[in-house]
Design an enzyme around this catalytic site. Structure first.
Site, PDB file in Angstrom:
ATOM      1  N   ARG A  28       0.863  -1.193   0.000  1.00 42.42           N
ATOM      2  CA  ARG A  28       0.000   0.000   0.000  1.00 42.42           C
ATOM      3  C   ARG A  28       0.908   1.254   0.000  1.00 42.42           C
ATOM      4  NH1 ARG A  28      -1.394   2.019   4.729  1.00 42.42           N
ATOM      5  NH2 ARG A  28      -1.908   0.011   5.693  1.00 42.42           N
TER       6      ARG A  28
ATOM      7  N   TYR B  88     -17.441  16.083 -15.308  1.00 45.88           N
ATOM      8  CA  TYR B  88     -17.998  14.722 -15.299  1.00 45.88           C
ATOM      9  C   TYR B  88     -19.004  14.589 -14.141  1.00 45.88           C
ATOM     10  CZ  TYR B  88     -18.093   9.751 -14.116  1.00 45.88           C
ATOM     11  OH  TYR B  88     -18.502   8.487 -13.785  1.00 45.88           O
TER      12      TYR B  88
ATOM     13  N   ASP C  62      -7.968  18.283 -14.643  1.00 47.64           N
ATOM     14  CA  ASP C  62      -8.321  16.923 -15.042  1.00 47.64           C
ATOM     15  C   ASP C  62      -8.057  16.846 -16.549  1.00 47.64           C
ATOM     16  OD1 ASP C  62     -11.074  14.656 -14.394  1.00 47.64           O
ATOM     17  OD2 ASP C  62      -9.637  14.646 -16.047  1.00 47.64           O
TER      18      ASP C  62
ATOM     19  N   LYS D 217      -9.483   5.665 -19.244  1.00 45.31           N
ATOM     20  CA  LYS D 217      -9.820   6.130 -20.593  1.00 45.31           C
ATOM     21  C   LYS D 217      -8.665   5.961 -21.565  1.00 45.31           C
ATOM     22  CE  LYS D 217     -13.694   7.269 -18.595  1.00 45.31           C
ATOM     23  NZ  LYS D 217     -13.418   6.998 -17.184  1.00 45.31           N
TER      24      LYS D 217
END
Ligand code: P1T
Length: 377
Positions: free
Chosen positions: A46, A98, A170, A195
């Site tokens: 992690r 978005y 973004d 994407k």
């Protein structure tokens, strides 16, 4: 190293121990310590994993930043960045973001005391007019999802600096192949790597690049503390996707240019949203900051009935959420990706029931145009 070469040779090349050309997938959770705290640079996945680290180094280089961070989705990346702020802080965001970004700001982070205001950032005056004493950051998408609005990154970044604010971009729709916001003054870049960076509809991921040591320290603390990391298999898949990002974006661009020309001249299409069109309100800004205009197009066919006809008739455009893949995708933002935005807000923005969004893939452009022509007839 030039942009295309960075996609292939950026970050960490292969494996120093074995000479493997492809970075190995370290499917590992924990690492042996010779003595307490004495290890080979990794102690728990992690906190750090060699495969994820190779991806984070690659995106850092490609986005021309100081450090990169990989998360399990774009929303996990956005949420981690928002954890940089405290209860009582305020963030100004692009109005046409978005739907999931709108939702996390207005339904989740607002409950933790992070305030948000959504404005049309394509006009910089709107940003300045909404700065409050507790404003800490400006967050833009450019181009935006789904209306392809363009915000001047350099101008917004200068404005942010003048007011001591962080500038967050973004960059999902454009990708670093066409647009590098940090070089234009941004502090933080975010990607839904699900994407274009993955590019094959086969991985969900988020990436963040920051431009300073302090932001890197702060964001690594958040990544490790809140734990929304990307696994080694998905990290490896993303690195493989990024290697072909350049040739894919060039091909998306070529196909999209032809499709935009077709849609612009079609009688059933009332409006086409695409930054590459000279008629786009911020086309000049797009030309200034983007090396290509991308593979995303939205267009309005005037009614829900016409949309229904198009969505049922298309053969090569797959009706699905997401974008940026080798296969062409088609969606109805009002009922799919932006359904979480209240109807009246969607209407204000122009996200009508007649608005179709397409992600132009790598099929033969003539096949795609013929498909749209028969669907629109
Ligand atoms: C799934 C879709 N968008 C996700 C997305 C996200 C969220 O990324 P996820 O990987 O889906 O969590 C963030 N930013 C932008 C600009 C996005 O478009 C979509 O628009 O179809």
């Amino acid at each position: 190293m030039r942009r295309k070469t960075k996609l292939i040779h950026g970050g960490i090349a292969g494996d120093v121990h074995t000479g493997a050309v492809s970075v190995p997938i370290y499917q590992v959770s924990t690492y042996k310590q010779e003595a307490v705290g004495v290890h080979k640079g990794y102690e728990y996945s992690r906190t750090g994993n060699p495969t994820r680290h190779a991806l984070e180094e690659l995106i850092k280089d490609v986005e021309e930043g100081y450090a990169g961070f990989a998360f399990s989705s774009g929303m996990a990346a956005i949420t981690a960045v928002m954890m940089l702020f405290n209860s009582g802080d305020h963030v100004i965001l692009t109005d046409d973001v978005y739907g999931g970004t709108y939702r996390v700001m207005t339904k989740v982070l607002n409950r933790l005391g992070i305030e948000s205001t959504f404005v049309d950032t394509s006009d910089l005056a709107n940003i300045e007019a909404h700065i409050q004493p507790n404003t800490k950051a400006i967050y833009i998408e450019t181009p935006t999802n789904p209306l392809l609005k363009i915000t001047d990154i350099q101008g917004a970044s200068a404005l942010a600096k003048r007011h001591g604010l962080l500038m967050i971009v973004d960059n999902t729709f454009s990708t670093p192949y066409w647009q590098t916001p940090i070089a234009l003054g941004a502090d933080i870049v975010i990607h839904s790597a699900t994407k274009y960076l993955g590019g094959h509809s086969d991985v969900v991921a988020g990436l963040v690049v920051v431009n300073s040591e302090q932001l890197a320290t702060d964001l690594h603390f958040i990544q490790n503390s809140t734990g929304g990391i990307l696994g080694p298999q998905d990290s490896w898949l993303l690195m493989r996707g990024i290697k072909t990002l350049g040739i894919r974006m060039e091909e998306h661009e070529e196909n999209t240019r032809k499709i935009v020309e077709f849609l612009t001249n079609h009688p059933a299409v009332t409006r086409v949203y695409y930054p590459g069109l000279p008629s786009h309100p911020n086309h000049d800004v797009a030309k200034k900051q983007m090396r290509g205009f991308g593979g995303m197009v939205s267009f309005d066919v005037g009614s829900a009935e016409k949309v229904e006809q198009v969505l049922t008739r298309v053969r090569y455009f797959t009706l699905a959420e997401s974008l940026g893949a080798v296969e062409s995708l088609i969606s109805l933002p009002a009922k799919m990706t932006h359904a979480s935005i209240p109807k009246e807000r969607r209407a204000e923005l122009g996200i009508t029931d007649g608005l179709i969004r397409i992600s132009v893939g790598l099929e033969d452009a003539d096949d795609l145009i013929e498909d749209l022509a028969q669907a629109l007839a």
